[in-house]
Enzyme design. Structure first.
Site, PDB file in Angstrom:
ATOM      1  N   ARG A  59     -13.113 -19.181  12.086  1.00  0.00           N
ATOM      2  CA  ARG A  59     -13.169 -17.791  12.596  1.00  0.00           C
ATOM      3  C   ARG A  59     -11.758 -17.254  12.813  1.00  0.00           C
ATOM      4  NH1 ARG A  59     -13.632 -16.653  17.687  1.00  0.00           N
ATOM      5  NH2 ARG A  59     -15.021 -18.353  18.226  1.00  0.00           N
ATOM      6  N   TYR A 112     -17.779   7.668   4.076  1.00  0.00           N
ATOM      7  CA  TYR A 112     -18.904   6.731   3.880  1.00  0.00           C
ATOM      8  C   TYR A 112     -19.876   6.863   5.061  1.00  0.00           C
ATOM      9  CZ  TYR A 112     -21.250   2.265   2.954  1.00  0.00           C
ATOM     10  OH  TYR A 112     -22.184   1.291   2.695  1.00  0.00           O
ATOM     11  N   ASP A 184      -9.286   4.524   3.619  1.00  0.00           N
ATOM     12  CA  ASP A 184     -10.305   3.726   2.919  1.00  0.00           C
ATOM     13  C   ASP A 184     -10.058   3.911   1.418  1.00  0.00           C
ATOM     14  OD1 ASP A 184     -12.600   2.767   1.644  1.00  0.00           O
ATOM     15  OD2 ASP A 184     -13.942   3.363   3.276  1.00  0.00           O
ATOM     16  N   LYS A 209     -17.243  -3.747  -3.462  1.00  0.00           N
ATOM     17  CA  LYS A 209     -17.252  -2.807  -4.580  1.00  0.00           C
ATOM     18  C   LYS A 209     -16.300  -3.282  -5.686  1.00  0.00           C
ATOM     19  CE  LYS A 209     -19.883  -0.893  -1.556  1.00  0.00           C
ATOM     20  NZ  LYS A 209     -19.418   0.075  -0.588  1.00  0.00           N
TER      21      LYS A 209
HETATM   22  C1  LIG Z   1     -19.517   0.336   0.752  1.00  0.00           C
HETATM   23  C2  LIG Z   1     -18.448   1.083   1.430  1.00  0.00           C
HETATM   24  C3  LIG Z   1     -18.052   0.763   2.735  1.00  0.00           C
HETATM   25  C4  LIG Z   1     -18.747  -0.327   3.561  1.00  0.00           C
HETATM   26  O1  LIG Z   1     -18.590  -1.583   2.987  1.00  0.00           O
HETATM   27  P1  LIG Z   1     -19.649  -2.797   3.177  1.00  0.00           P
HETATM   28  O2  LIG Z   1     -19.002  -3.896   2.414  1.00  0.00           O
HETATM   29  O3  LIG Z   1     -20.942  -2.340   2.606  1.00  0.00           O
HETATM   30  O4  LIG Z   1     -19.748  -3.055   4.626  1.00  0.00           O
HETATM   31  C5  LIG Z   1     -17.025   1.472   3.294  1.00  0.00           C
HETATM   32  N1  LIG Z   1     -16.402   2.471   2.616  1.00  0.00           N
HETATM   33  C6  LIG Z   1     -16.773   2.819   1.361  1.00  0.00           C
HETATM   34  C7  LIG Z   1     -16.055   3.923   0.678  1.00  0.00           C
HETATM   35  C8  LIG Z   1     -17.794   2.149   0.725  1.00  0.00           C
HETATM   36  O5  LIG Z   1     -18.156   2.508  -0.497  1.00  0.00           O
END
Ligand SMILES: *Cc1c(COP(=O)(O)O)cnc(C)c1O
Length: 394
Positions: A59, A112, A184, A209
């Site tokens: 962790r 998001y 992000d 992603k």
């Molecule tokens: C999918 C996504 C997230 C969240 O990510 P997870 O891995 O599903 O928790 C945050 N920001 C964007 C732009 C995303 O496409």
């Protein structure tokens, strides 16, 4: 850690990774161990006091995870990386570290969906206030910053509107106010956009992603401009517990090796598809940063190394037409998520952004007929033929 070249194609394959010292395994070993043995009591004490930076407990840190953190930090041009169990674990770690009762955040409105819900419905319960604005409009960002604002949170291109925010201009606003800028970068990946170089303090990813890219892992990453920001977030992450599992980290390390190849292949198809969709009689409009019709086409060209693999379009016929297309695609998969090697199609109003509610969606520019298409690495003609036969069914 091996430092790869400044060339991203090379860095994706080598950054943070070296043959293992025990047997020379070329692939980073998966250290699937929750805990690490100490040679003696003194060493155990030294590890906990920080005098010895060896591993203690997964962790808190793990060698496989550390290799991934070095790799993505290098791709983003940052000082340090911090891997998390999911993208949302990365986002909640940022908010929990840098926001507290009586403090305020300014965020992109069309962010998001769960990011917005986290601020609006959960952090608000702990006395954190947030304002959502169109961060593409610099004046509305300036006007939203108050004396208790601690951070500006930007997602660009925004999801699913593909609106572009000028990161360098927002960084100026943040610097003047003495607050953090968090970006992000999930939609671009480090291949197409480098927020830290444009002045951001923290860049984050849902590695679920593009970075992992195979729709088989959920994971997140934070990369910081300086090591101090990472240290503070690591303290919070260790208590909150959103740590990545070593096997999951290893899968992402394998996925990232082809990141550059995948992004370039998908982007080339996305560009052609966006141009042809714009001419299709069943399409109302197409949003894609590579099209001259995109309101921020010039800014996208300046800020991004390429327009990416995400396309949004509005069908003539709204929700009903959208449903028909979703139910008619064959090669493209009807699924949320994006950035996979396979093409994915979804309807934000009823799926990813349903939790926002109709008012927030309207304010964020997410119309009922909007379809989001994540272009994959299949043959271009196959992707097009599948989408076109679905459009014919409207
Ligand atoms: C999918 C996504 C997230 C969240 O990510 P997870 O891995 O599903 O928790 C945050 N920001 C964007 C732009 C995303 O496409």
């Amino acid at each position: 850690m091996k430092h790869a070249s400044a060339n991203l194609d090379t860095a994706c394959i080598h950054a943070g990774q070296a043959p293992d010292k025990l047997f020379g395994g070329v692939s980073v070993p998966i250290f699937q161990s929750s805990t690490f043995a100490f040679e003696d009591a003194d060493q155990g004490a030294a590890r906990f006091s920080g005098k010895d930076n060896g591993y203690k407990y997964t962790r808190i840190g793990n060698p496989t995870t550390a290799a991934l953190e070095c790799c993505i930090a290098e791709l983003e041009g940052g000082a340090a990386g911090l891997a998390t169990a999911t993208g949302m674990a990365a986002i909640s770690t940022v908010f929990m570290t840098f926001l507290g009762a009586g403090q305020h955040a300014v965020s992109t409105g069309s962010v998001y969906g769960p990011t917005r819900t986290l601020l609006e419905n959960e952090l608000s319960r702990f006395g954190v206030e947030s304002t959502f604005v169109d961060t593409a409009d610099l004046d509305s960002v300036k006007n939203a910053v108050k004396s208790n604002t601690k951070l500006i949170y930007v997602e660009t291109p925004a999801n699913p509107t593909l609106a572009i925010t000028d990161i360098a201009a927002i960084a100026e606003i943040a610097k003047k106010a003495g607050i953090l800028l968090v970006v992000d970068n999930t939609f671009c990946s480090p291949i197409l956009q480098k927020p830290l170089a444009l002045g951001a303090d923290i860049v984050l990813h849902s590695m679920t992603k593009f970075i992992n890219g195979h729709s088989d892992v959920v994971a997140g990453m934070l990369v910081t401009k300086d090591a101090g920001l990472r240290k503070r977030m690591h303290q919070v992450l260790c208590q909150v517990g959103g740590t990545i599992d070593p096997h999951q980290a290893w899968l992402v390390l394998r996925g990232v090796k082809t990141l550059s190849l995948r992004v370039k292949a998908a982007q080339a198809s996305a560009m052609r598809l966006a141009e042809e969709l714009e001419k299709h009689p069943k399409i109302e409009w197409v949003k894609y940063p590579g099209l001259k019709s995109h309101p921020q086409y010039e800014l996208a060209k300046k800020q991004m190394a390429g327009p990416g693999a995400m396309i949004s379009f509005e069908l003539k016929g709204g929700v009903k037409a959208g449903k028909t297309v979703m139910d008619s695609v064959g090669l493209s998969t009807l699924a949320v998520s994006l950035g996979g090697i396979e093409s994915l199609i979804q309807h934000p109003a009823s799926m990813t952004h349903a939790s926002m509610g109709p008012e927030s969606r309207a304010q964020a520019g997410i119309s009922d007929g909007l379809v989001r298409f994540s272009v994959g690495c299949e043959d271009y003609e196959d992707i097009k033929a599948d989408l076109w036969q679905a459009l014919d069914k409207i």
